[in-house]
Scaffold this motif. Structure first.
Motif, PDB file in Angstrom:
ATOM      1  N   PRO A   2       0.824  -1.203   0.000  1.00 47.13           N
ATOM      2  CA  PRO A   2       0.000   0.000   0.000  1.00 47.13           C
ATOM      3  C   PRO A   2       0.858   1.254   0.000  1.00 47.13           C
ATOM      4  N   ARG A  20      -9.273  -6.906   5.531  1.00 48.01           N
ATOM      5  CA  ARG A  20      -8.463  -7.684   4.585  1.00 48.01           C
ATOM      6  C   ARG A  20      -9.274  -8.054   3.344  1.00 48.01           C
ATOM      7  N   GLY A  23      -9.296  -5.396   0.847  1.00 47.63           N
ATOM      8  CA  GLY A  23      -8.049  -5.097   0.153  1.00 47.63           C
ATOM      9  C   GLY A  23      -6.973  -4.466   1.004  1.00 47.63           C
ATOM     10  N   LEU A  24      -7.229  -4.252   2.293  1.00 45.11           N
ATOM     11  CA  LEU A  24      -6.234  -3.658   3.172  1.00 45.11           C
ATOM     12  C   LEU A  24      -5.459  -4.758   3.899  1.00 45.11           C
ATOM     13  N   ASP A  25      -4.284  -4.406   4.401  1.00 43.81           N
ATOM     14  CA  ASP A  25      -3.489  -5.353   5.183  1.00 43.81           C
ATOM     15  C   ASP A  25      -3.007  -4.634   6.438  1.00 43.81           C
ATOM     16  N   ARG A 187     -13.767   4.600   3.764  1.00 49.63           N
ATOM     17  CA  ARG A 187     -13.317   5.232   2.519  1.00 49.63           C
ATOM     18  C   ARG A 187     -13.546   6.739   2.554  1.00 49.63           C
ATOM     19  N   TRP A 197      -8.803   5.969  -1.648  1.00 42.64           N
ATOM     20  CA  TRP A 197      -9.025   4.596  -1.199  1.00 42.64           C
ATOM     21  C   TRP A 197      -8.054   3.588  -1.836  1.00 42.64           C
ATOM     22  N   PRO A 198      -7.777   3.662  -3.137  1.00 45.21           N
ATOM     23  CA  PRO A 198      -6.846   2.683  -3.727  1.00 45.21           C
ATOM     24  C   PRO A 198      -5.447   2.733  -3.120  1.00 45.21           C
ATOM     25  N   TRP A 201      -4.954  -0.097  -0.616  1.00 45.13           N
ATOM     26  CA  TRP A 201      -5.008  -1.502  -1.032  1.00 45.13           C
ATOM     27  C   TRP A 201      -3.619  -2.132  -0.950  1.00 45.13           C
TER      28      TRP A 201
END
Length: 202
Positions: A2, A20, A23-25, A187, A197-198, A201
């Motif tokens: 990210p 997760r 798309g997040l970690d 978001r 937001w992207p 990710w």
């Protein structure tokens, strides 16, 4: 990787799984906030204020930690179930969980989740409210469910991601709110802090 590091100030497995999946970690750093002491100090008990105050305190506590990466977004959340105007967090014990379910069955409550997103001294706050409709479960079903231990670890004494799924007949509002973090709200809070937001990710 990210573009912007992300920290979750919560030990909730459901929140972590939800983020997760989106798309997040997140890096998990659990806050040390003494929730009952803080609420007593602030003198708050209404569900809306309770969830907002605790979410803010959790994010602020973790944001000050030296292990938080530079420029990271820190998310604090807190959920309470509002029933008859009273805020219900995690049950205190099995007897409390049984009493809670006997009061909730066949009725509807509102799961209110406060959110605070903090980054480099700036914050963005929000709240998600999700109406939850509960099945008219029997005493035997309640006893069996509480005996599993699952409802003792979650706000409102229920979860949609486990054994309690059969006891919830419907939800109104953001479905993510039921697991304690609203992805669409997150978001918007990130955008308020200037983070697309992207960029979050993994």
């Amino acid at each position: 990787m990210p573009t912007v590091p992300f920290v979750l100030a919560s030990a909730s497995p459901a929140r972590l799984r939800t983020l997760r999946t989106a798309g997040l970690d997140p890096l998990v750093i659990v806050s040390d906030v003494d929730e009952p002491a803080l609420l007593a100090q602030r003198g708050v008990s209404d569900p809306t204020t309770v969830c907002e105050v605790l979410a803010q305190a959790k994010a602020d506590d973790v944001a000050r930690r030296p292990e938080v990466p530079a420029g990271a977004l820190v998310l604090g959340c807190d959920s309470v179930l509002e029933l008859d105007g009273v805020a219900h967090g995690k049950p205190t014990d099995a007897a409390d969980a049984v009493a809670r379910w006997r009061a909730m069955r066949g009725r509807s409550g509102v799961l209110r989740t406060g959110h605070r997103l903090a980054r480099d001294g700036e914050v963005a706050d929000g709240r998600s409210d999700t109406v939850v409709h509960f099945a008219d479960v029997t005493d035997a079903e309640i006893d069996a469910y509480v005996a599993t231990g699952e409802p003792l670890h979650v706000a409102g004494a229920f979860t949609l991601e486990g054994l309690g799924a059969g006891f919830v007949t419907g939800v109104e509002g953001d479905p993510h709110g039921v697991v304690g973090v609203s992805v669409p709200l997150l978001r918007m809070l990130a955008a308020h802090l200037g983070i697309p937001w992207p960029d979050l990710w993994a």
